[in-house]
Write an enzyme that holds these catalytic residues in place. Structure first.
Site, mmCIF file in Angstrom:
data_model
loop_
_atom_site.group_PDB
_atom_site.id
_atom_site.type_symbol
_atom_site.label_atom_id
_atom_site.label_comp_id
_atom_site.label_asym_id
_atom_site.label_seq_id
_atom_site.Cartn_x
_atom_site.Cartn_y
_atom_site.Cartn_z
ATOM 1 N N SER A 1 -16.537 -2.812 -8.934
ATOM 2 C CA SER A 1 -17.663 -1.785 -8.308
ATOM 3 C C SER A 1 -19.491 -1.975 -9.253
ATOM 4 O O SER A 1 -19.142 -2.110 -10.300
ATOM 5 C CB SER A 1 -17.119 -0.077 -7.992
ATOM 6 O OG SER A 1 -18.122 0.639 -8.222
ATOM 7 N N ALA B 1 -6.773 0.737 -5.545
ATOM 8 C CA ALA B 1 -6.828 1.511 -6.184
ATOM 9 C C ALA B 1 -7.399 2.822 -6.049
ATOM 10 O O ALA B 1 -7.373 3.411 -4.439
ATOM 11 C CB ALA B 1 -8.432 0.983 -6.302
ATOM 12 N N TYR C 1 -12.966 6.103 -13.398
ATOM 13 C CA TYR C 1 -13.442 4.987 -12.540
ATOM 14 C C TYR C 1 -13.662 3.252 -12.903
ATOM 15 O O TYR C 1 -13.045 2.209 -13.268
ATOM 16 C CB TYR C 1 -13.500 5.548 -11.660
ATOM 17 C CG TYR C 1 -13.883 4.174 -10.358
ATOM 18 C CD1 TYR C 1 -12.872 4.083 -9.358
ATOM 19 C CD2 TYR C 1 -15.531 4.096 -9.965
ATOM 20 C CE1 TYR C 1 -13.466 3.308 -8.769
ATOM 21 C CE2 TYR C 1 -15.360 2.463 -8.360
ATOM 22 C CZ TYR C 1 -14.063 2.363 -8.457
ATOM 23 O OH TYR C 1 -14.298 2.368 -7.189
ATOM 24 N N ASP D 1 0.884 -1.296 -0.332
ATOM 25 C CA ASP D 1 0.056 0.057 0.285
ATOM 26 C C ASP D 1 1.037 1.113 -0.153
ATOM 27 O O ASP D 1 2.166 0.825 0.546
ATOM 28 C CB ASP D 1 -1.232 -0.242 1.087
ATOM 29 C CG ASP D 1 -1.842 0.642 1.252
ATOM 30 O OD1 ASP D 1 -1.572 1.983 1.001
ATOM 31 O OD2 ASP D 1 -3.101 0.324 1.584
ATOM 32 N N GLY E 1 -4.776 5.395 1.968
ATOM 33 C CA GLY E 1 -4.622 4.362 3.159
ATOM 34 C C GLY E 1 -3.829 4.470 4.554
ATOM 35 O O GLY E 1 -2.867 5.883 4.095
#
Ligand code: UD2
Length: 313
Positions: free
Chosen positions: A121, A77, A145, A31, A36
């Site tokens: 998604s 992402a 996206y 990450d 994050g």
């Protein structure tokens, strides 16, 4: 069991990593902390191998992949639709190219994880009115996206069918729960509601509140990811929601009850392009044998308890 979680310090990623680590998996996280936070993994920091690194660094990712994981959960992402509209090329590199490069490396290095799972998604469905959304409903990816999510899930499935990898893709509906970041206007609505309840701030409700969503608690999401990855079935796309449609205003009322607090509401015009109704058809996931454990009300109650514990620390 060795698991790699890209994006493992983010909202859903950190919930997944904590669950895997507590189940005894040997977990590695990649990450870059662009979204994050290391504090999301505080409770498992001694159990998890953490690389602060960009998944777009292909040479680096190849070295990590050489560790030969049993499970790869691809959650890295740029999760903001608005950001993808502002920076389509940069977000494309993360949301699509890095995924294809990983799949390609698995192919050429002859690596065969038990499962490669890509997280997509409900954004891929766009604005068509047909409900509920089935995995084979028409798609209408309206933003970079959504285009990248759709292209990456197709690549994931095609690498499975063409090259014999065990792959799956999941389409998340509206996820809520601990560690969702409330600090952007496009953050998940329930993280914003939580922040307003905690601070006694006014919440701006866009529209009349009758818009519906299929909200799902993050712990059920995590259980679904683990369930799907451990199942025998591969090369399939799964909707992950509860298959329940709730009006936003009703969910707010449920949350007020769970928290014992009143939300100060300020009504504003609906957001441009806002989807009126959203609902997942979860037959495929149910037929695989998955049953959610939490549900909306229990999820909201636990989310509030977690928030209070954090707040009082
Ligand atoms: C979700 C995804 C988005 C995209 C989209 C595709 C999240 C966080 N966003 O957007 O990335 O995939 O689905 O359909 O999962 N709202 C308010 N006040 C606020 C914030 C939101 O009233 O301060 C409303 C908003 O106008 C919408 C609803 O709450 O009607 C849900 O908003 P959201 O941003 O959590 O999620 P959504 O479904 O619009």
């Amino acid at each position: 069991m060795k698991a790699l979680v890209t994006g493992g310090a983010g909202f859903i990623g950190s919930n997944l990593v904590i669950s895997l680590a507590n189940k005894g998996y040997d977990v590695t996280v990649v990450d870059d902390l662009s979204m994050g936070l290391t504090k999301n993994l505080e409770s498992v920091k001694d159990k998890v191998k953490f690389y602060k690194h960009d998944v777009c660094d292909h040479q680096f990712m190849h070295r990590v992949l050489d560790q030969d994981f049993d499970y790869i959960y691809y959650l890295a992402a740029v999760a903001s639709v608005a950001d993808s509209v502002e920076r389509p090329m940069e977000t494309h590199k993360v949301n699509h190219e890095s995924v294809v490069d990983t799949l390609e490396y698995l192919r050429i290095a002859n690596l065969h994880p038990k499962k490669f799972l890509f997280t997509s998604s409900a954004a891929v469905y766009g604005n068509y009115p047909e409900l509920p959304k089935k995995e084979d409903s028409r798609v209408q990816p309206l933003t970079p996206y959504a285009v990248d999510k759709y292209a990456s899930e197709r690549m994931t499935i095609d690498y499975g069918t063409l090259y014999g990898l065990n792959t799956v893709a999941v389409r998340f509906f509206n996820v809520f729960g601990p560690r969702q970041n409330p600090n952007s206007p496009y953050s998940g609505v329930l993280s914003i509601v939580t922040k307003c309840l905690v601070n006694d701030e006014e919440f701006t409700l866009f529209g009349d509140g009758k818009q519906t969503r299929d909200f799902i608690y993050v712990k059920d999401i995590v259980n679904a990811l683990i369930f799907i990855s451990e199942s025998e079935k591969s090369n399939e796309v799964y909707n992950v929601g509860y298959g329940q449609q709730n009006a936003l205003i009703d969910v707010i009322k449920m949350y007020e009850k769970a928290s014992g607090k009143r939300l100060k509401l300020n009504y504003a015009d609906a957001r441009q392009g806002d989807i009126a109704e959203s609902l997942a058809d979860v037959t495929r996931l149910t037929q695989l044998g998955f049953k959610p454990k939490w549900g909306l009300e229990k999820g909201l109650a636990e989310y509030w308890d977690y928030t209070m514990e954090e707040y009082n620390e």
